[in-house]
Design a protein around this motif. Structure first.
Motif, PDB file in Angstrom:
ATOM      1  N   ARG A  32       0.843  -1.197   0.000  1.00 40.33           N
ATOM      2  CA  ARG A  32       0.000   0.000   0.000  1.00 40.33           C
ATOM      3  C   ARG A  32       0.875   1.243   0.000  1.00 40.33           C
ATOM      4  N   MET A  33       0.347   2.322  -0.536  1.00 37.01           N
ATOM      5  CA  MET A  33       1.102   3.567  -0.609  1.00 37.01           C
ATOM      6  C   MET A  33       0.148   4.747  -0.647  1.00 37.01           C
ATOM      7  N   ASN A  34       0.675   5.931  -0.355  1.00 34.10           N
ATOM      8  CA  ASN A  34      -0.075   7.162  -0.511  1.00 34.10           C
ATOM      9  C   ASN A  34       0.373   7.788  -1.824  1.00 34.10           C
ATOM     10  N   PRO A  35      -0.471   7.766  -2.866  1.00 35.55           N
ATOM     11  CA  PRO A  35      -0.043   8.216  -4.190  1.00 35.55           C
ATOM     12  C   PRO A  35       0.525   9.630  -4.215  1.00 35.55           C
ATOM     13  N   ARG A  36       0.112  10.476  -3.302  1.00 37.58           N
ATOM     14  CA  ARG A  36       0.509  11.892  -3.315  1.00 37.58           C
ATOM     15  C   ARG A  36       2.020  12.075  -3.261  1.00 37.58           C
ATOM     16  N   TYR A  37       2.744  11.125  -2.707  1.00 36.57           N
ATOM     17  CA  TYR A  37       4.174  11.301  -2.480  1.00 36.57           C
ATOM     18  C   TYR A  37       5.042  10.478  -3.430  1.00 36.57           C
ATOM     19  N   PHE A  38       4.451  10.053  -4.556  1.00 33.17           N
ATOM     20  CA  PHE A  38       5.193   9.242  -5.507  1.00 33.17           C
ATOM     21  C   PHE A  38       5.239   9.942  -6.864  1.00 33.17           C
ATOM     22  N   THR A  39       6.344   9.710  -7.558  1.00 31.27           N
ATOM     23  CA  THR A  39       6.593  10.383  -8.830  1.00 31.27           C
ATOM     24  C   THR A  39       7.013   9.364  -9.873  1.00 31.27           C
ATOM     25  N   SER A  40       6.626   9.583 -11.104  1.00 28.75           N
ATOM     26  CA  SER A  40       7.109   8.753 -12.215  1.00 28.75           C
ATOM     27  C   SER A  40       7.558   9.649 -13.353  1.00 28.75           C
ATOM     28  N   TRP A  41       8.429   9.110 -14.179  1.00 33.23           N
ATOM     29  CA  TRP A  41       8.897   9.794 -15.386  1.00 33.23           C
ATOM     30  C   TRP A  41       8.536   8.923 -16.579  1.00 33.23           C
ATOM     31  N   LYS A  42       7.770   9.492 -17.512  1.00 30.86           N
ATOM     32  CA  LYS A  42       7.262   8.718 -18.639  1.00 30.86           C
ATOM     33  C   LYS A  42       7.306   9.557 -19.923  1.00 30.86           C
ATOM     34  N   PRO A  43       7.418   8.900 -21.086  1.00 29.79           N
ATOM     35  CA  PRO A  43       7.302   9.611 -22.362  1.00 29.79           C
ATOM     36  C   PRO A  43       5.835   9.715 -22.771  1.00 29.79           C
ATOM     37  N   VAL A  44       5.137  10.727 -22.309  1.00 29.45           N
ATOM     38  CA  VAL A  44       3.690  10.836 -22.490  1.00 29.45           C
ATOM     39  C   VAL A  44       3.330  11.382 -23.861  1.00 29.45           C
ATOM     40  N   THR A  45       4.017  12.431 -24.298  1.00 27.41           N
ATOM     41  CA  THR A  45       3.639  13.088 -25.558  1.00 27.41           C
ATOM     42  C   THR A  45       4.482  12.571 -26.717  1.00 27.41           C
TER      43      THR A  45
END
Length: 364
Positions: A351-364
């Protein structure tokens, strides 16, 4: 030399498994960090994982002498729920096979190594589960990894990020889904810049789009944008006024990590010796780590291709229903099949609190 009788195996397997389990928790970078920070817990119970997420704060207001105060009840919590998930690894050996494999002719002592091989199999596979989407089709038996919170509906209007839209633990990750507002800090500047109500983004992760046109690099690819994109995620991902909300670790694919190192100039490298920072990957024995803007950055097998993730240890937990993470059963002799059966299982979830997590993705 003949194999030990099955009673010996039965009386030593559990202790052996505990020792191997400790090694597994040390070998994987994410699991090692979680173990070091006490983020693996045991002996949970109940039909669901159920916890309360604080999503709203009482507004602060100015007060002058003789002002009349108003008093209202405050609804501060939302209920997050996840089901329990399970894994099992099994093996067996027939009586005839064991008789053939018991003396000097046996190149590999199969019976005595079955439990060890099962643990090796789990070691090779379980660490990757932290990167999956537990809500995706076909993953209903697997834990809720970080991709469970990292869904998005497209690039945000102001650039740099994607708009989160997952549903995690029964709660929406979309910005503003539970009300609140956000104050822009300048023209064409939106969340996560500026300020706003806690409940506006209390369940929303930060998804950095490293191919967005907003980056200063001429060519919007990871080798050119990685330093700027990582710095943006590290700074903007700290959505708490205290140390508790900051990122502890960023894990990339090996290729993204290689390209990141190539992008770093020699004078930008911060060389950290083992033991310099308690609780860091260095202090845990990992040398393939670079410290960037105060955060350990490394790579790990199993991170999805072209992705990277920022982890906040204080805001995640691996929960087990049992007294240890992996529990062995057997060997039991099946008289009908004339075989010994072995299994190792795990029941729990992350389990985690999403507010404190970050991801890096090629979105565009």
């Amino acid at each position: 030399m003949a194999q030990d009788w099955s009673r010996i195996v039965n009386t030593t397997t559990h202790q052996f498994i505990r020792q191997v389990e400790e090694n597994i928790l040390r070998n994987r970078k994410l699991l090692a960090m979680m173990r070091e920070r006490g983020r693996i817990s045991f002996n949970h119970s109940g039909d669901l994982m159920d916890w309360k997420a604080k999503f709203k704060r009482a507004p602060m207001q100015g007060y002058a002498d003789s002002d009349t105060l108003s008093f209202s009840r405050r609804d501060r919590w939302k209920t997050a729920q996840l089901d329990w998930r399970g894994y099992a690894g099994t093996d067996s050996m027939t009586k005839l096979e064991r008789l053939k494999n018991k003396n000097t002719e046996a190149i590999v002592k199969v019976y005595s190594e079955i439990a060890m091989n099962l643990m090796d199999d789990l070691d090779d596979q379980f660490g990757e589960e932290f990167y999956i989407d537990g809500n995706a089709t076909g993953n209903s038996k697997r834990i809720h990894g970080i991709e469970s919170i990292m869904g998005y509906s497209g690039a945000a209007a102001n650039g740099y990020i994607a708009s989160p839209n997952s549903t995690y633990a029964g709660l929406s990750c979309s910005l503003g889904n539970y009300g609140g507002g956000w104050t822009l800090s300048g023209a064409n500047v939106e969340w996560p810049s500026g300020t706003g109500d806690a409940h506006y983004d209390f369940w929303s992760p930060l998804i950095v789009d490293y191919t967005d046109t907003a980056w200063s690099a001429a060519t919007k690819t990871w080798p050119n944008t990685c330093k700027e994109a990582l710095r943006y995620g590290i700074i903007k991902g700290k959505k708490n006024k205290s140390k508790k909300g900051q990122l502890d670790l960023i894990l990339l694919t090996d290729e993204l990590y290689r390209q990141f190192l190539n992008a770093l100039d020699a004078e930008e490298r911060l060389v950290v010796q083992r033991g310099d920072k308690k609780g860091s990957l260095y202090s845990l024995g990992f040398s393939d780590v670079t410290n960037f803007d105060g955060v350990d950055i490394s790579y790990e097998y199993g991170v999805p291709s072209t992705f990277g993730y920022g982890w906040s240890m204080d805001n995640m937990e691996l929960c087990s229903l049992q007294g240890q993470l992996f529990v062995p059963e057997g060997p039991d002799f099946d008289i009908a099949a004339q075989s010994w059966r072995f299994s190792i299982d795990m029941f729990g979830n992350a389990r985690m609190n999403p507010r404190y997590f970050t991801s890096w993705k090629p979105v565009t």
